[in-house]
Motif scaffolding. Sequence first.
Motif, PDB file in Angstrom:
ATOM      1  N   ASN A 170       5.340  -9.515   6.953  1.00  0.00           N
ATOM      2  CA  ASN A 170       4.386 -10.407   7.071  1.00  0.00           C
ATOM      3  C   ASN A 170       4.296 -11.405   6.036  1.00  0.00           C
ATOM      4  OD1 ASN A 170       1.708 -11.625   7.409  1.00  0.00           O
ATOM      5  ND2 ASN A 170       1.145 -10.012   8.733  1.00  0.00           N
ATOM      6  N   TRP A 171       4.828 -12.502   6.322  1.00  0.00           N
ATOM      7  CA  TRP A 171       5.087 -13.574   5.229  1.00  0.00           C
ATOM      8  C   TRP A 171       3.768 -14.086   4.686  1.00  0.00           C
ATOM      9  CZ3 TRP A 171       3.737 -18.776   5.703  1.00  0.00           C
ATOM     10  CH2 TRP A 171       3.382 -19.229   7.011  1.00  0.00           C
ATOM     11  N   ARG A 172       2.776 -14.238   5.648  1.00  0.00           N
ATOM     12  CA  ARG A 172       1.564 -14.834   5.265  1.00  0.00           C
ATOM     13  C   ARG A 172       0.790 -13.837   4.388  1.00  0.00           C
ATOM     14  NH1 ARG A 172      -0.283 -19.187   7.855  1.00  0.00           N
ATOM     15  NH2 ARG A 172       0.979 -19.996   9.269  1.00  0.00           N
ATOM     16  N   ALA A 173       0.922 -12.431   4.769  1.00  0.00           N
ATOM     17  CA  ALA A 173       0.051 -11.408   3.832  1.00  0.00           C
ATOM     18  C   ALA A 173       0.891 -11.298   2.525  1.00  0.00           C
ATOM     19  CB  ALA A 173       0.056  -9.906   4.684  1.00  0.00           C
ATOM     20  N   MET A 174       2.143 -11.557   2.395  1.00  0.00           N
ATOM     21  CA  MET A 174       2.773 -11.261   1.094  1.00  0.00           C
ATOM     22  C   MET A 174       2.458 -12.611   0.157  1.00  0.00           C
ATOM     23  SD  MET A 174       5.745 -13.051  -0.270  1.00  0.00           S
ATOM     24  CE  MET A 174       6.841 -13.637   0.969  1.00  0.00           C
ATOM     25  N   LEU A 175       2.028 -13.761   0.832  1.00  0.00           N
ATOM     26  CA  LEU A 175       1.728 -14.922   0.030  1.00  0.00           C
ATOM     27  C   LEU A 175       0.413 -14.975  -0.409  1.00  0.00           C
ATOM     28  CD1 LEU A 175       3.994 -17.586   1.834  1.00  0.00           C
ATOM     29  CD2 LEU A 175       4.245 -16.390  -0.322  1.00  0.00           C
ATOM     30  N   LYS A 176      -0.436 -13.923   0.158  1.00  0.00           N
ATOM     31  CA  LYS A 176      -1.949 -13.953  -0.033  1.00  0.00           C
ATOM     32  C   LYS A 176      -1.940 -13.034  -1.436  1.00  0.00           C
ATOM     33  CE  LYS A 176      -4.154 -15.077   4.105  1.00  0.00           C
ATOM     34  NZ  LYS A 176      -5.014 -14.612   5.158  1.00  0.00           N
ATOM     35  N   GLY A 177      -1.179 -12.211  -1.763  1.00  0.00           N
ATOM     36  CA  GLY A 177      -1.357 -11.518  -3.001  1.00  0.00           C
ATOM     37  C   GLY A 177      -0.465 -10.298  -2.958  1.00  0.00           C
ATOM     38  N   SER A 178      -0.508  -9.413  -4.030  1.00  0.00           N
ATOM     39  CA  SER A 178       0.296  -8.352  -3.922  1.00  0.00           C
ATOM     40  C   SER A 178      -0.326  -7.061  -3.426  1.00  0.00           C
ATOM     41  CB  SER A 178       0.487  -7.842  -5.554  1.00  0.00           C
ATOM     42  OG  SER A 178       1.414  -8.744  -6.119  1.00  0.00           O
ATOM     43  N   PRO A 179       0.407  -6.402  -2.512  1.00  0.00           N
ATOM     44  CA  PRO A 179      -0.113  -5.171  -1.811  1.00  0.00           C
ATOM     45  C   PRO A 179      -0.361  -4.102  -2.768  1.00  0.00           C
ATOM     46  CG  PRO A 179       2.111  -5.332  -1.504  1.00  0.00           C
ATOM     47  CD  PRO A 179       2.017  -6.645  -2.343  1.00  0.00           C
ATOM     48  N   GLU A 180      -1.060  -3.087  -2.458  1.00  0.00           N
ATOM     49  CA  GLU A 180      -1.143  -1.749  -3.207  1.00  0.00           C
ATOM     50  C   GLU A 180       0.075  -1.089  -3.491  1.00  0.00           C
ATOM     51  OE1 GLU A 180      -4.309   0.878  -1.846  1.00  0.00           O
ATOM     52  OE2 GLU A 180      -5.837  -0.829  -1.898  1.00  0.00           O
ATOM     53  N   LYS A 181       0.217  -0.549  -4.533  1.00  0.00           N
ATOM     54  CA  LYS A 181       1.661   0.265  -4.745  1.00  0.00           C
ATOM     55  C   LYS A 181       1.712   1.436  -3.702  1.00  0.00           C
ATOM     56  CE  LYS A 181       3.335  -2.028  -8.297  1.00  0.00           C
ATOM     57  NZ  LYS A 181       3.200  -1.504  -9.679  1.00  0.00           N
ATOM     58  N   ILE A 182       2.949   1.723  -3.478  1.00  0.00           N
ATOM     59  CA  ILE A 182       3.240   2.887  -2.470  1.00  0.00           C
ATOM     60  C   ILE A 182       4.042   3.797  -3.238  1.00  0.00           C
ATOM     61  CG2 ILE A 182       4.565   3.464  -0.227  1.00  0.00           C
ATOM     62  CD1 ILE A 182       3.673   0.591   0.703  1.00  0.00           C
ATOM     63  N   ASP A 183       3.768   4.987  -2.988  1.00  0.00           N
ATOM     64  CA  ASP A 183       5.064   6.062  -3.556  1.00  0.00           C
ATOM     65  C   ASP A 183       6.219   6.195  -2.523  1.00  0.00           C
ATOM     66  OD1 ASP A 183       6.333   8.372  -4.335  1.00  0.00           O
ATOM     67  OD2 ASP A 183       4.539   9.319  -4.810  1.00  0.00           O
ATOM     68  N   LEU A 184       7.117   5.149  -2.819  1.00  0.00           N
ATOM     69  CA  LEU A 184       8.059   4.991  -2.154  1.00  0.00           C
ATOM     70  C   LEU A 184       9.377   6.185  -2.010  1.00  0.00           C
ATOM     71  CD1 LEU A 184       9.397   1.387  -2.908  1.00  0.00           C
ATOM     72  CD2 LEU A 184       7.856   2.094  -0.959  1.00  0.00           C
ATOM     73  N   ILE A 185       9.147   7.227  -2.991  1.00  0.00           N
ATOM     74  CA  ILE A 185       9.996   8.266  -3.075  1.00  0.00           C
ATOM     75  C   ILE A 185       9.447   9.397  -1.952  1.00  0.00           C
ATOM     76  CG2 ILE A 185      10.936  10.337  -4.507  1.00  0.00           C
ATOM     77  CD1 ILE A 185      11.000   8.264  -6.769  1.00  0.00           C
ATOM     78  N   ALA A 186       8.220   9.379  -2.409  1.00  0.00           N
ATOM     79  CA  ALA A 186       7.475  10.549  -1.181  1.00  0.00           C
ATOM     80  C   ALA A 186       7.628  10.065   0.031  1.00  0.00           C
ATOM     81  CB  ALA A 186       5.808  10.543  -1.492  1.00  0.00           C
ATOM     82  N   ARG A 187       7.381   8.576   0.334  1.00  0.00           N
ATOM     83  CA  ARG A 187       7.653   8.190   1.873  1.00  0.00           C
ATOM     84  C   ARG A 187       9.078   8.450   2.447  1.00  0.00           C
ATOM     85  NH1 ARG A 187       3.998   5.338   4.225  1.00  0.00           N
ATOM     86  NH2 ARG A 187       4.825   5.925   6.238  1.00  0.00           N
ATOM     87  N   ALA A 188      10.041   8.250   1.547  1.00  0.00           N
ATOM     88  CA  ALA A 188      11.236   8.383   1.939  1.00  0.00           C
ATOM     89  C   ALA A 188      11.714   9.921   2.320  1.00  0.00           C
ATOM     90  CB  ALA A 188      12.118   8.025   0.831  1.00  0.00           C
ATOM     91  N   LYS A 189      10.975  10.794   1.312  1.00  0.00           N
ATOM     92  CA  LYS A 189      11.076  12.261   1.838  1.00  0.00           C
ATOM     93  C   LYS A 189      10.366  12.669   3.111  1.00  0.00           C
ATOM     94  CE  LYS A 189      11.247  14.026  -3.173  1.00  0.00           C
ATOM     95  NZ  LYS A 189      10.669  14.660  -4.151  1.00  0.00           N
ATOM     96  N   GLU A 190       9.322  11.980   3.431  1.00  0.00           N
ATOM     97  CA  GLU A 190       8.840  12.050   4.565  1.00  0.00           C
ATOM     98  C   GLU A 190       9.613  11.586   5.880  1.00  0.00           C
ATOM     99  OE1 GLU A 190       4.992  10.003   4.569  1.00  0.00           O
ATOM    100  OE2 GLU A 190       4.310  11.017   2.812  1.00  0.00           O
ATOM    101  N   LEU A 191      10.385  10.388   5.835  1.00  0.00           N
ATOM    102  CA  LEU A 191      11.157   9.827   6.865  1.00  0.00           C
ATOM    103  C   LEU A 191      12.422  10.282   6.979  1.00  0.00           C
ATOM    104  CD1 LEU A 191       9.979   5.985   5.770  1.00  0.00           C
ATOM    105  CD2 LEU A 191       9.344   7.382   7.698  1.00  0.00           C
ATOM    106  N   LYS A 192      13.051  10.734   6.035  1.00  0.00           N
ATOM    107  CA  LYS A 192      14.490  11.187   6.272  1.00  0.00           C
ATOM    108  C   LYS A 192      14.427  12.416   7.316  1.00  0.00           C
ATOM    109  CE  LYS A 192      16.550   9.552   1.795  1.00  0.00           C
ATOM    110  NZ  LYS A 192      17.216   9.916   0.573  1.00  0.00           N
ATOM    111  N   PRO A 193      13.755  13.313   7.206  1.00  0.00           N
ATOM    112  CA  PRO A 193      14.030  14.436   8.345  1.00  0.00           C
ATOM    113  C   PRO A 193      13.779  13.899   9.649  1.00  0.00           C
ATOM    114  CG  PRO A 193      12.564  15.292   6.511  1.00  0.00           C
ATOM    115  CD  PRO A 193      12.833  13.559   6.100  1.00  0.00           C
ATOM    116  N   LYS A 194      12.737  12.818  10.092  1.00  0.00           N
ATOM    117  CA  LYS A 194      12.506  12.247  11.061  1.00  0.00           C
ATOM    118  C   LYS A 194      13.518  11.854  11.882  1.00  0.00           C
ATOM    119  CE  LYS A 194       7.512  11.486   9.906  1.00  0.00           C
ATOM    120  NZ  LYS A 194       6.376  10.712   9.948  1.00  0.00           N
TER     121      LYS A 194
END
Length: 277
Positions: A170-194
């Motif tokens: 969402n380019w408009r949201a991207m340009l309004k500021g920095s989003p909150e940090k995400i634990d990408l490693i944890a999300r990857a572990k959740e997504l891979k089995p799916k």
Amino acid sequence: MFLSDTAPLRKLTAQLDPQGNIEYQLPIGEQSIGLNELIGKEITLEHIGVINCSHCGKKTKKSYSQGHCYPCMQKLAQCDMCIMKPETCHHHLGTCREPEWGTKNCFVPHYVYLANSSGLKVGITRHTQIPTRWIDQGAIQALPIFKVASRIQSGLVEIALSEFVADKTNWRAMLKGSPEKIDLIARAKELKPKISQKLADIALQYGNDAVESLDSEVVELNYPVQQYLEKISSFNFDKTPIVSGVLLGIKGQYLIFDKGVINMRKFTSYHINLKWA
């Protein structure tokens, strides 16, 4: 004050230093203007009404596929729909517009990644475009999670993951500021089995080594932005040939002015003058 010779634009280039800071340049013809040092200054970009195709060099009244004339857009493989939707690759059918280009650019290692731009998203990129692709999307975090041998395979993995996470920024949201940090490693572990069944189907079609699961580190990216805008309005050289204002920062392929933003990649091959005070 500096006034460039009128010359065609190219997309912003950028380098990521070891601390995660990004240094931007604006290529105009043979020149490359450092942008970070211009933040906080009054900048004027003036489109003089000339557009040259980035491939053949011919003048064109309208730019297609980010800087091409219509004939080149119709004949170049890099402008085909399968670039946007790699799972629709038709090279194996013998119908690729440029088979040699396809072999060189599509049948090379690609990465499927998670990124945090306007929130969590999945994306793909060639091995040669890391970290450029993440910078162009304005991601503040990125994590490669799979490596595959070709673009079509990366597209199939991306499609599988897009059932669970967004595949666009969402380019408009991207340009309004920095989003909150995400634990990408944890999300990857959740997504891979799916998507394990989809990965098994890909392996059945392309071989057991078609998709390699990665255990990578998260890449952090810091953009040179002094101030974000609360309301996003977009400049367009076709409607407003002169864009002027105080440069507040750069993120993705956007210059952020005090009065609005402009996507520089969109206007590849437009001839402009640049000046600042």
